[in-house]
Design an enzyme around this catalytic site. Structure first.
Site, PDB file in Angstrom:
ATOM      1  N   ASP A 130      62.998 -17.599  53.694  1.00 36.47           N
ATOM      2  CA  ASP A 130      63.709 -16.694  54.592  1.00 36.47           C
ATOM      3  C   ASP A 130      62.976 -16.528  55.917  1.00 36.47           C
ATOM      4  O   ASP A 130      61.771 -16.749  56.015  1.00 36.47           O
ATOM      5  CB  ASP A 130      63.935 -15.330  53.944  1.00 36.47           C
ATOM      6  CG  ASP A 130      62.656 -14.554  53.669  1.00 36.47           C
ATOM      7  OD1 ASP A 130      61.697 -15.171  53.165  1.00 36.47           O
ATOM      8  OD2 ASP A 130      62.607 -13.343  53.967  1.00 36.47           O
TER       9      ASP A 130
ATOM     10  N   GLU B 235      60.820 -12.840  51.334  1.00 37.19           N
ATOM     11  CA  GLU B 235      59.440 -12.433  51.583  1.00 37.19           C
ATOM     12  C   GLU B 235      59.352 -11.507  52.789  1.00 37.19           C
ATOM     13  O   GLU B 235      58.553 -10.564  52.802  1.00 37.19           O
ATOM     14  CB  GLU B 235      58.561 -13.669  51.787  1.00 37.19           C
ATOM     15  CG  GLU B 235      57.062 -13.385  51.848  1.00 37.19           C
ATOM     16  CD  GLU B 235      56.525 -13.135  53.248  1.00 37.19           C
ATOM     17  OE1 GLU B 235      55.324 -12.841  53.370  1.00 37.19           O
ATOM     18  OE2 GLU B 235      57.300 -13.223  54.232  1.00 37.19           O
TER      19      GLU B 235
END
Length: 417
Positions: free
Chosen positions: A85, A180
């Site tokens: 991400d 994350e």
């Protein structure tokens, strides 16, 4: 070892960053955005094409895969981990990566926004990259080197190991995580399935950096309760929770205890979101310090500040709720010094000087360390994170690929028959 190797890291990186994988801190789903799986599915496909037969994507967006051992030695299973991400701080839609070949040391102007200039005055690491090939975005988005540089490096290292069986190594687990950037990266990871002994996140910055210490972190929420009244007849009735919340934020120190006024090992109390109406308002904070015991002192300071401000607004009240987020990985890694020492040796073999650093933030590795997988953080070359000035050196990425391969080799060499 790498003299005639045709690196794939750049080609992979240029492709990966064009896939929008931005996570969403306001989402209640896991992963927070389904589009993160678009990249994860591609990674599984590419891993299988390398001959890694057990590569899989689970329902939560995690990619698991194994590079099989090719040695008779009993080698601990090591894991390399990066997150797919990108930050919600800047758009990740329509990323157009640009390679600036043979960087000469001046400003880098980005073509899609003339106001976005990457200057060595603000980014001094660029001065060390003269002659390198630099990748940036075009000026309207972040680049996504955090952490697609790490993803591409792990993928290229996997490709190298699968095509160079003469490099002896134990079983290597690959883990790619979602979310994350919003602090949920390992919430759903299956540690039994991962089945690794030690790990390394590939999520660091400048070449040679090795981070085995990070902030301990708590989150906090102040909820302010006011008294709502019609503004036309509100005299001596209305108590605006918005104004109380604003006063609490304004009462925080202006010259200390904030990200913009601290450095090195100094901690902070930082408001990251405020929302509300007259009747109720909320302020979300992050609280950080390398000393875990210091978190309580910061939280007590925040509570005292809240109580002092609320007392100025008769009829208002407020609560403070604190939740633990992650802790300093040093508390675990100190018991496994070989994990960091072997990484330093691999960095040296890649021709770099290891730079022992502390992270003013956290990684998946900080939480993985406390979940039973001691896990320091290794450089990727990603710089100027979370914004349109983000950049990465191709040569730094290639050195990271080398470091991963050498690290697998070091673990095999250090292991007994």
């Amino acid at each position: 070892m790498f003299t005639n190797y045709d690196y794939t890291v750049v080609e992979r990186f240029m492709r990966y960053v064009q896939i929008d994988t931005q996570s969403d801190p306001l989402s209640n789903t896991f992963p927070s955005t389904e589009k993160q799986k678009d990249l994860s599915r591609l990674l599984v496909k590419e891993l299988k094409e390398m001959g890694i037969t057990d590569a899989e994507l689970d329902e939560y967006g995690y990619v698991y895969a194994t590079i099989p051992a090719n040695t008779d030695k009993k080698v601990p299973v090591i894991c390399f981990c990066s997150h797919v991400d990108t930050s919600s701080d800047s758009s990740g839609t329509g990323v157009k990566p640009i390679i600036h070949k043979g960087y000469e040391g001046g400003d880098i102007s980005l073509p899609d926004d003339e106001n976005i200039v990457i200057s060595p005055k603000e980014h001094p690491y660029l001065l060390e990259k003269k002659g390198d090939d630099i990748i940036t975005a075009s000026g309207t988005t972040l680049l996504g080197a955090d952490d697609k540089a790490g993803v591409a490096e792990i993928m290229d290292a996997a490709h190298y190991l699968m095509t160079h069986p003469e490099v002896k190594h134990g079983a290597i687990r690959i883990l790619f995580t979602p979310d994350e950037e919003i602090g949920r990266g390992v919430d759903k990871v299956d540690m039994k399935k991962l089945a690794a002994d030690f790990g390394y996140t590939m999520d660091g910055g400048e070449a040679g950096s090795l981070e085995d210490e990070n902030f301990s972190a708590d989150g906090a929420k102040i909820t302010v309760y006011g008294v709502s009244a019609h503004p036309g007849s509100a005299k001596n009735k209305l108590v605006s929770a918005i104004k109380v919340a604003a006063a609490i934020v304004d009462a925080l120190p202006k010259d200390s205890l904030s990200p913009e006024t601290t450095e090195d090992r100094e901690g902070f109390v930082h408001p990251v979101r405020i929302q509300g109406v007259a009747e109720k308002a909320e302020i979300d904070f992050i609280i950080r310090d390398f000393d875990t015991n210091a978190l309580e002192a910061h939280e007590n300071f925040l509570r005292t500040t809240m109580d002092r401000v609320v007392a100025r607004f008769p009829g208002a009240r407020a609560t403070l709720k604190v939740n633990s987020q992650y802790r300093n990985m040093k508390e675990v890694l100190v018991n496994h010094p070989e994990v960091t020492a072997y990484a330093a040796e691999a960095i040296k073999r890649a021709g770099l000087q290891p730079l022992r650093m502390s992270i003013r933030g956290g990684t998946d590795g900080s939480r993985l360390s406390f979940m039973g997988l001691p896990c320091p953080n290794i450089f990727t070359g990603e710089m100027a994170l979370h914004g349109k000035h983000e950049y990465v050196s191709i040569q730094d990425m290639q050195k990271a690929v080398q470091t991963i391969v050498y690290l697998a080799q070091v673990w095999e060499e250090k292991s007994r028959q």
